[in-house]
Scaffold this motif. Sequence first.
Motif, mmCIF file in Angstrom:
data_model
loop_
_atom_site.group_PDB
_atom_site.id
_atom_site.type_symbol
_atom_site.label_atom_id
_atom_site.label_comp_id
_atom_site.label_asym_id
_atom_site.label_seq_id
_atom_site.Cartn_x
_atom_site.Cartn_y
_atom_site.Cartn_z
ATOM 1 N N ALA A 42 -12.765 13.184 22.542
ATOM 2 C CA ALA A 42 -12.778 13.950 23.496
ATOM 3 C C ALA A 42 -14.672 14.152 23.539
ATOM 4 C CB ALA A 42 -12.356 15.003 22.432
ATOM 5 N N SER A 43 -14.804 12.886 22.267
ATOM 6 C CA SER A 43 -15.909 12.367 23.074
ATOM 7 C C SER A 43 -16.951 11.644 23.117
ATOM 8 C CB SER A 43 -17.338 13.504 20.908
ATOM 9 O OG SER A 43 -16.525 12.390 20.200
ATOM 10 N N GLU A 44 -15.619 10.562 22.480
ATOM 11 C CA GLU A 44 -16.271 8.957 22.616
ATOM 12 C C GLU A 44 -15.318 8.512 24.209
ATOM 13 O OE1 GLU A 44 -16.969 6.498 19.839
ATOM 14 O OE2 GLU A 44 -17.752 8.484 18.590
ATOM 15 N N GLN A 45 -15.989 7.302 24.737
ATOM 16 C CA GLN A 45 -15.672 6.981 25.374
ATOM 17 C C GLN A 45 -14.042 5.768 24.988
ATOM 18 O OE1 GLN A 45 -15.771 7.380 29.308
ATOM 19 N NE2 GLN A 45 -14.751 5.670 29.952
ATOM 20 N N GLY A 46 -12.936 5.770 25.534
ATOM 21 C CA GLY A 46 -12.303 5.199 24.495
ATOM 22 C C GLY A 46 -12.072 3.151 25.429
ATOM 23 N N GLY A 47 -12.008 1.691 24.990
ATOM 24 C CA GLY A 47 -11.884 0.493 25.271
ATOM 25 C C GLY A 47 -12.612 -0.060 23.864
ATOM 26 N N ILE A 48 -13.111 -1.482 24.307
ATOM 27 C CA ILE A 48 -13.746 -2.269 23.510
ATOM 28 C C ILE A 48 -14.771 -2.451 23.096
ATOM 29 C CG2 ILE A 48 -13.182 -5.114 23.140
ATOM 30 C CD1 ILE A 48 -11.029 -5.160 24.470
ATOM 31 N N ILE A 49 -15.277 -2.344 22.162
ATOM 32 C CA ILE A 49 -16.604 -2.098 21.796
ATOM 33 C C ILE A 49 -17.303 -3.622 20.561
ATOM 34 C CG2 ILE A 49 -18.238 -0.515 21.148
ATOM 35 C CD1 ILE A 49 -16.948 1.379 20.470
ATOM 36 N N SER A 50 -18.872 -3.548 21.679
ATOM 37 C CA SER A 50 -19.487 -4.580 21.231
ATOM 38 C C SER A 50 -20.272 -4.082 20.033
ATOM 39 C CB SER A 50 -19.897 -5.455 21.440
ATOM 40 O OG SER A 50 -18.906 -6.614 22.532
ATOM 41 N N LYS A 51 -20.116 -4.590 17.939
ATOM 42 C CA LYS A 51 -21.346 -4.219 17.774
ATOM 43 C C LYS A 51 -21.948 -5.137 17.165
ATOM 44 C CE LYS A 51 -20.844 -1.080 13.329
ATOM 45 N NZ LYS A 51 -19.782 -0.190 12.776
ATOM 46 N N GLU A 52 -22.961 -5.056 16.305
ATOM 47 C CA GLU A 52 -23.625 -6.054 15.219
ATOM 48 C C GLU A 52 -22.860 -6.001 14.010
ATOM 49 O OE1 GLU A 52 -26.276 -4.381 17.532
ATOM 50 O OE2 GLU A 52 -26.513 -5.583 18.951
ATOM 51 N N LEU A 53 -22.553 -7.532 13.029
ATOM 52 C CA LEU A 53 -22.436 -6.933 12.298
ATOM 53 C C LEU A 53 -22.924 -7.352 10.960
ATOM 54 C CD1 LEU A 53 -18.367 -7.741 12.856
ATOM 55 C CD2 LEU A 53 -19.468 -5.713 12.530
ATOM 56 N N PRO A 54 -23.607 -6.469 9.864
ATOM 57 C CA PRO A 54 -23.651 -7.113 8.754
ATOM 58 C C PRO A 54 -24.146 -9.086 8.486
ATOM 59 C CG PRO A 54 -23.333 -5.477 8.532
ATOM 60 C CD PRO A 54 -22.142 -5.222 9.139
ATOM 61 N N ILE A 55 -24.958 -9.539 7.989
ATOM 62 C CA ILE A 55 -25.596 -10.949 7.258
ATOM 63 C C ILE A 55 -25.809 -11.633 6.642
ATOM 64 C CG2 ILE A 55 -27.185 -11.783 9.319
ATOM 65 C CD1 ILE A 55 -26.124 -13.768 9.595
ATOM 66 N N HIS A 56 -25.214 -12.328 5.167
ATOM 67 C CA HIS A 56 -26.089 -12.081 4.958
ATOM 68 C C HIS A 56 -27.201 -13.229 4.625
ATOM 69 C CE1 HIS A 56 -26.273 -13.657 0.136
ATOM 70 N NE2 HIS A 56 -25.707 -13.357 0.250
ATOM 71 N N VAL A 57 -28.157 -12.345 3.408
ATOM 72 C CA VAL A 57 -30.131 -12.822 3.691
ATOM 73 C C VAL A 57 -30.440 -14.563 3.727
ATOM 74 C CG1 VAL A 57 -30.672 -10.388 3.422
ATOM 75 C CG2 VAL A 57 -30.509 -11.519 1.481
#
Length: 105
Positions: free
Chosen positions: A51-66
Amino acid sequence: MAAKIKKGDNVVVLAGKDKGKTGEVLRVIPDEQRAVVRGINVGRKHQKQTASEQGGIISKELPIHVSNIAVADPKDGKPTRVGFKVTEDGRKQRVAKRSGDVIDG
């Protein structure tokens, strides 16, 4: 131990699928020794519509080791190691080992 990579730093990726790319640190996770960098290590997630968010494929940054990122030298943008220097008034500053310039932040 003092943090060598902080939120807002410009970093260069040293290893992985995004090797050679640069980006800004959005978030640091010290317990896991990881950082989230804008535009680096992007994953795609299928999101169901609610109800609050649009559906679909979302791109998201994931953590990378320092260990796979290095701070970009303020002078030429190439990867550099970080050292520390104490100023005359007693403050500790981060310094780029490559050029000797003070890293903002």
